[in-house]
Design a protein around this motif. Structure first.
Motif, PDB file in Angstrom:
ATOM      1  N   ASP A 235       1.067  -1.251  -0.117  1.00  0.00           N
ATOM      2  CA  ASP A 235       0.055   0.374   0.036  1.00  0.00           C
ATOM      3  C   ASP A 235       0.424   1.213   0.117  1.00  0.00           C
ATOM      4  OD1 ASP A 235      -2.278  -1.801  -0.252  1.00  0.00           O
ATOM      5  OD2 ASP A 235      -2.565  -1.238   2.007  1.00  0.00           O
ATOM      6  N   ASN A 236       1.386   1.300   0.715  1.00  0.00           N
ATOM      7  CA  ASN A 236       3.280   2.355   0.788  1.00  0.00           C
ATOM      8  C   ASN A 236       3.518   2.406   0.075  1.00  0.00           C
ATOM      9  OD1 ASN A 236       2.735   3.692   3.405  1.00  0.00           O
ATOM     10  ND2 ASN A 236       3.249   2.063   4.353  1.00  0.00           N
ATOM     11  N   ILE A 237       3.548   1.437  -1.211  1.00  0.00           N
ATOM     12  CA  ILE A 237       4.520   1.821  -2.641  1.00  0.00           C
ATOM     13  C   ILE A 237       3.434   2.196  -3.589  1.00  0.00           C
ATOM     14  CG2 ILE A 237       4.903   0.613  -4.834  1.00  0.00           C
ATOM     15  CD1 ILE A 237       7.377   0.705  -2.885  1.00  0.00           C
ATOM     16  N   SER A 238       2.214   1.987  -3.835  1.00  0.00           N
ATOM     17  CA  SER A 238       1.428   2.168  -4.175  1.00  0.00           C
ATOM     18  C   SER A 238       0.620   4.039  -4.001  1.00  0.00           C
ATOM     19  CB  SER A 238       0.105   2.189  -4.008  1.00  0.00           C
ATOM     20  OG  SER A 238      -0.110   0.030  -4.793  1.00  0.00           O
ATOM     21  N   HIS A 239       1.159   4.352  -3.053  1.00  0.00           N
ATOM     22  CA  HIS A 239       0.780   5.229  -2.556  1.00  0.00           C
ATOM     23  C   HIS A 239       1.894   6.949  -3.268  1.00  0.00           C
ATOM     24  CE1 HIS A 239      -2.269   4.649   1.125  1.00  0.00           C
ATOM     25  NE2 HIS A 239      -2.401   3.824   0.101  1.00  0.00           N
ATOM     26  N   MET A 240       3.775   5.892  -3.072  1.00  0.00           N
ATOM     27  CA  MET A 240       4.380   6.000  -3.428  1.00  0.00           C
ATOM     28  C   MET A 240       4.287   6.601  -4.947  1.00  0.00           C
ATOM     29  SD  MET A 240       8.433   4.947  -3.957  1.00  0.00           S
ATOM     30  CE  MET A 240       8.279   4.037  -5.360  1.00  0.00           C
ATOM     31  N   LEU A 241       3.438   6.460  -5.541  1.00  0.00           N
ATOM     32  CA  LEU A 241       2.994   6.660  -7.177  1.00  0.00           C
ATOM     33  C   LEU A 241       2.153   7.891  -6.689  1.00  0.00           C
ATOM     34  CD1 LEU A 241       3.462   6.224  -9.959  1.00  0.00           C
ATOM     35  CD2 LEU A 241       1.498   4.746  -9.956  1.00  0.00           C
TER      36      LEU A 241
ATOM     37  N   TYR B 144      10.429   2.780  -0.046  1.00  0.00           N
ATOM     38  CA  TYR B 144       9.601   3.936   0.138  1.00  0.00           C
ATOM     39  C   TYR B 144       9.412   4.685   1.620  1.00  0.00           C
ATOM     40  CZ  TYR B 144       7.208   1.120   3.575  1.00  0.00           C
ATOM     41  OH  TYR B 144       6.586   1.178   5.018  1.00  0.00           O
ATOM     42  N   ILE B 145      10.692   3.967   2.497  1.00  0.00           N
ATOM     43  CA  ILE B 145      11.032   5.038   3.096  1.00  0.00           C
ATOM     44  C   ILE B 145      11.821   5.383   2.976  1.00  0.00           C
ATOM     45  CG2 ILE B 145      12.472   4.974   5.444  1.00  0.00           C
ATOM     46  CD1 ILE B 145       9.506   3.637   5.801  1.00  0.00           C
ATOM     47  N   THR B 146      13.329   5.611   2.016  1.00  0.00           N
ATOM     48  CA  THR B 146      13.667   6.545   1.347  1.00  0.00           C
ATOM     49  C   THR B 146      13.254   7.888   0.275  1.00  0.00           C
ATOM     50  OG1 THR B 146      14.135   5.301  -0.751  1.00  0.00           O
ATOM     51  CG2 THR B 146      16.040   5.054   1.139  1.00  0.00           C
ATOM     52  N   PHE B 147      11.883   7.355   0.194  1.00  0.00           N
ATOM     53  CA  PHE B 147      10.928   8.433  -0.856  1.00  0.00           C
ATOM     54  C   PHE B 147      10.583   9.481   0.026  1.00  0.00           C
ATOM     55  CE2 PHE B 147       6.755   9.722  -1.994  1.00  0.00           C
ATOM     56  CZ  PHE B 147       6.742   9.749  -3.539  1.00  0.00           C
ATOM     57  N   TRP B 148      10.098   9.134   1.207  1.00  0.00           N
ATOM     58  CA  TRP B 148       8.857   9.635   2.304  1.00  0.00           C
ATOM     59  C   TRP B 148      10.362  10.754   2.478  1.00  0.00           C
ATOM     60  CZ3 TRP B 148       4.857  11.362   2.052  1.00  0.00           C
ATOM     61  CH2 TRP B 148       3.614  10.519   1.763  1.00  0.00           C
ATOM     62  N   LEU B 149      11.715  10.286   2.920  1.00  0.00           N
ATOM     63  CA  LEU B 149      12.832  11.033   3.325  1.00  0.00           C
ATOM     64  C   LEU B 149      13.293  12.013   2.786  1.00  0.00           C
ATOM     65  CD1 LEU B 149      15.478   8.347   5.271  1.00  0.00           C
ATOM     66  CD2 LEU B 149      14.346   9.652   6.272  1.00  0.00           C
ATOM     67  N   LEU B 150      13.749  11.710   1.261  1.00  0.00           N
ATOM     68  CA  LEU B 150      13.936  12.760   0.105  1.00  0.00           C
ATOM     69  C   LEU B 150      13.317  13.946  -0.370  1.00  0.00           C
ATOM     70  CD1 LEU B 150      15.928  10.119  -2.224  1.00  0.00           C
ATOM     71  CD2 LEU B 150      16.652  11.620  -0.612  1.00  0.00           C
ATOM     72  N   ILE B 151      12.079  13.333  -0.123  1.00  0.00           N
ATOM     73  CA  ILE B 151      10.888  14.020  -0.357  1.00  0.00           C
ATOM     74  C   ILE B 151      10.423  15.428   1.141  1.00  0.00           C
ATOM     75  CG2 ILE B 151       8.491  14.646   0.024  1.00  0.00           C
ATOM     76  CD1 ILE B 151       9.426  13.316  -2.625  1.00  0.00           C
ATOM     77  N   ASN B 152      10.732  14.472   2.043  1.00  0.00           N
ATOM     78  CA  ASN B 152      10.227  15.630   2.932  1.00  0.00           C
ATOM     79  C   ASN B 152      12.065  16.654   3.533  1.00  0.00           C
ATOM     80  OD1 ASN B 152       8.654  14.701   5.630  1.00  0.00           O
ATOM     81  ND2 ASN B 152       9.041  13.109   4.594  1.00  0.00           N
ATOM     82  N   VAL B 153      13.315  16.117   3.467  1.00  0.00           N
ATOM     83  CA  VAL B 153      14.655  16.473   2.417  1.00  0.00           C
ATOM     84  C   VAL B 153      14.149  17.620   1.427  1.00  0.00           C
ATOM     85  CG1 VAL B 153      16.895  16.775   2.365  1.00  0.00           C
ATOM     86  CG2 VAL B 153      15.804  15.199   4.374  1.00  0.00           C
TER      87      VAL B 153
ATOM     88  N   THR C 133      15.089  19.652  -8.440  1.00  0.00           N
ATOM     89  CA  THR C 133      15.551  17.976  -7.529  1.00  0.00           C
ATOM     90  C   THR C 133      14.378  17.516  -6.910  1.00  0.00           C
ATOM     91  OG1 THR C 133      17.093  19.712  -6.813  1.00  0.00           O
ATOM     92  CG2 THR C 133      16.644  17.519  -5.642  1.00  0.00           C
ATOM     93  N   MET C 134      12.953  17.552  -6.705  1.00  0.00           N
ATOM     94  CA  MET C 134      12.192  17.290  -6.776  1.00  0.00           C
ATOM     95  C   MET C 134      11.438  16.730  -8.083  1.00  0.00           C
ATOM     96  SD  MET C 134      10.100  16.433  -4.169  1.00  0.00           S
ATOM     97  CE  MET C 134       9.155  17.875  -3.121  1.00  0.00           C
ATOM     98  N   LEU C 135      11.726  16.881  -9.180  1.00  0.00           N
ATOM     99  CA  LEU C 135      11.028  16.148 -10.092  1.00  0.00           C
ATOM    100  C   LEU C 135      11.887  15.383 -10.660  1.00  0.00           C
ATOM    101  CD1 LEU C 135       9.390  16.942 -12.855  1.00  0.00           C
ATOM    102  CD2 LEU C 135      11.022  18.055 -13.697  1.00  0.00           C
ATOM    103  N   PHE C 136      13.146  15.610 -10.155  1.00  0.00           N
ATOM    104  CA  PHE C 136      13.325  14.575 -11.123  1.00  0.00           C
ATOM    105  C   PHE C 136      13.611  13.411  -9.759  1.00  0.00           C
ATOM    106  CE2 PHE C 136      16.848  16.909 -13.293  1.00  0.00           C
ATOM    107  CZ  PHE C 136      17.033  16.642 -14.397  1.00  0.00           C
ATOM    108  N   ILE C 137      13.824  13.709  -8.061  1.00  0.00           N
ATOM    109  CA  ILE C 137      13.082  12.500  -7.291  1.00  0.00           C
ATOM    110  C   ILE C 137      11.925  11.560  -8.106  1.00  0.00           C
ATOM    111  CG2 ILE C 137      12.486  12.830  -4.910  1.00  0.00           C
ATOM    112  CD1 ILE C 137      14.792  14.479  -4.289  1.00  0.00           C
ATOM    113  N   THR C 138      11.307  12.429  -8.199  1.00  0.00           N
ATOM    114  CA  THR C 138       9.478  11.661  -8.374  1.00  0.00           C
ATOM    115  C   THR C 138       9.929  10.893  -9.226  1.00  0.00           C
ATOM    116  OG1 THR C 138       9.031  13.963  -9.503  1.00  0.00           O
ATOM    117  CG2 THR C 138       8.552  13.622  -7.146  1.00  0.00           C
ATOM    118  N   LEU C 139      10.465  11.420 -10.763  1.00  0.00           N
ATOM    119  CA  LEU C 139      10.631  10.567 -11.790  1.00  0.00           C
ATOM    120  C   LEU C 139      11.562   8.780 -11.879  1.00  0.00           C
ATOM    121  CD1 LEU C 139      11.802  13.212 -14.712  1.00  0.00           C
ATOM    122  CD2 LEU C 139       9.953  11.787 -14.352  1.00  0.00           C
ATOM    123  N   LEU C 140      12.512   9.720 -10.573  1.00  0.00           N
ATOM    124  CA  LEU C 140      13.132   8.479 -10.310  1.00  0.00           C
ATOM    125  C   LEU C 140      12.825   7.183  -9.278  1.00  0.00           C
ATOM    126  CD1 LEU C 140      15.908   6.864  -9.601  1.00  0.00           C
ATOM    127  CD2 LEU C 140      16.409   8.494  -7.232  1.00  0.00           C
TER     128      LEU C 140
END
Length: 409
Positions: free
Chosen positions: A42-48, A107-116, A77-84
């Motif tokens: 579910d977290n992977i789906s929400h990550m998308l 998904y944990i690293t995704f949320w960490l990067l998004i927050n940073v 930077t946010m655009l490249f992260i989301t594309l990755l």
């Protein structure tokens, strides 16, 4: 009467606490393992979904920057992260990344990067526009899409809130009502924690309700494996397709050796726990490669595999045997071995309209009977006892044959 009411009330409260902290409890339970799998998926789906939202915001900011109506960070930077992470989601969706641990790290690293990165852009926003809109956005995304345990909730909300307050109090030349903004930030953080805890609590309740409904149907309550009813229903749906394609089917029948002696020595409660531990062990090893795992009888478990060679199925059986031996569960007083072991029978056949899965299970049961009569703690296929060293020798022999063929070529 009053004492009994207070005891009942205390019991209800303790049950609620158990539900809330269920993520930290019953680590060895198959239901807990399945809950973790649901959380990851579910977290992977929400990550998308979050990636698409942030990618859209980044594109809009780039357009505004081109039109010179936006002067803060344009969000490259946010655009490249989301594309990755959209690409990583695609790899997971195509089963190129199958490990649950790897998916959890993603998904944990995704949320960490998004927050940073979000906090970095928040700093520029405070300097240029005297606003904390990015903090509101981060809280919205976390409360709406992240599903996690109490500790991770506190970490993300606390980290964002503390960094935001530090920015508000240390960035020079800002004309903001600091006390008001800090109060609003703390209030939003508190509300976000309550919402996320409530979502997590109800998420667990919903999944446990699904497990309970499923258990009433086709799943064995003790082991969380399929029961005979569930097995019959699944096979009725699958056998027709398997017969049409003449699919190769392998059945591994597993039986706990001297289980009656174990129950007689330690009692039925200990026997149930032993059966649960062994079932969990089998599930952990065989679930990725098997179609069905069913508690077929009292202490008998059947594993059904398709699209697997006989050698691969034997490897699964050997892995199960080795892992169960490593459990070191003490056997009963009259048992022939010091620890609890399992015997297995392996059989294969091509599915067709003239046979059934029960014909295959009968063949596997014959091989199991052979294992039982030849010392137990054994694996039998085609009336031949399979041992680890024999399998290794066979694989080495195959490698040597391949090398000789290459040399001739």
């Amino acid at each position: 009467m009053e004492n009994s009411k207070s005891l009942n009330a205390g019991g209800i409260k303790s049950d609620k606490l158990k539900v809330f902290f269920y993520h930290f409890m019953n680590k060895s339970d198959l239901e807990q393992q399945e809950l973790n799998e649901y959380l990851i998926r579910d977290n992977i789906s929400h990550m998308l979904i979050v990636s698409l939202i942030l990618m859209l915001i980044s594109v809009v900011k780039i357009i505004f920057k081109i039109k010179r109506s936006w002067f803060a960070d344009i969000g490259i930077t946010m655009l490249f992260i989301t594309l990755l992470y959209i690409m990583l989601w695609y790899f997971i969706h195509c089963k190129l990344i199958q490990g649950l641990k790897a998916q959890k790290v993603i998904y944990i690293t995704f949320w960490l990067l998004i927050n940073v990165v979000g906090l970095k852009e928040l700093r520029l926003e405070i300097q240029v526009y005297q606003s904390i809109t990015y903090y509101y956005l981060l809280m919205f995304l976390l409360t709406g899409f992240y599903i996690g345990s109490f500790l991770t909730i506190i970490f993300f909300i606390g980290f964002d809130t503390i960094v935001t307050i530090v920015m508000l109090t240390t960035i020079p030349r800002i004309e903001m009502n600091l006390k008001l903004y800090i109060a609003v930030t703390i209030m939003i953080a508190f509300v976000s924690v309550i919402i996320m805890m409530s979502r997590f609590y109800h998420y667990i309740l919903e999944k446990r309700a699904q497990f309970a409904i499923r258990t009433l149907g086709g799943v064995d309550r003790l082991t969380n494996l399929l029961n005979r009813r569930g097995f019959d229903e699944k096979i009725a749906q699958m056998w027709g397709a398997w017969s049409d394609t003449r699919k190769s089917i392998v059945a591994i029948m597993v039986d706990i050796d001297c289980f009656k002696n174990y129950n007689d020595t330690f009692g039925h409660i200990a026997g149930d726990q032993c059966l649960k531990d062994i079932s969990e062990c089998i599930y952990n090893i065989a679930s990725r490669k098997s179609e069905l795992i069913v508690r077929y009888g009292g202490e008998e478990i059947v594993i059904v595999l398709t699209n697997q060679s006989e050698e691969e199925c034997i490897e699964v059986a050997l892995a199960i045997q080795e892992r169960i031996n490593l459990l070191n569960i003490k056997a009963g007083e009259k048992a022939t071995c010091s620890n609890v072991t399992v015997s297995m029978g392996v059989a294969s056949m091509l599915a067709n309209p003239n046979n059934t899965i029960y014909d295959l299970i009968e063949k596997a049961d014959e091989q199991l009977y052979y294992s039982k009569n030849n010392g137990r703690n054994a694996i039998t296929m085609n009336y031949i006892s399979v041992e680890l060293n024999k399998v290794m020798a066979a694989s080495v022999e195959k490698d040597l044959e391949l090398l000789s063929i290459k040399k001739k070529c």
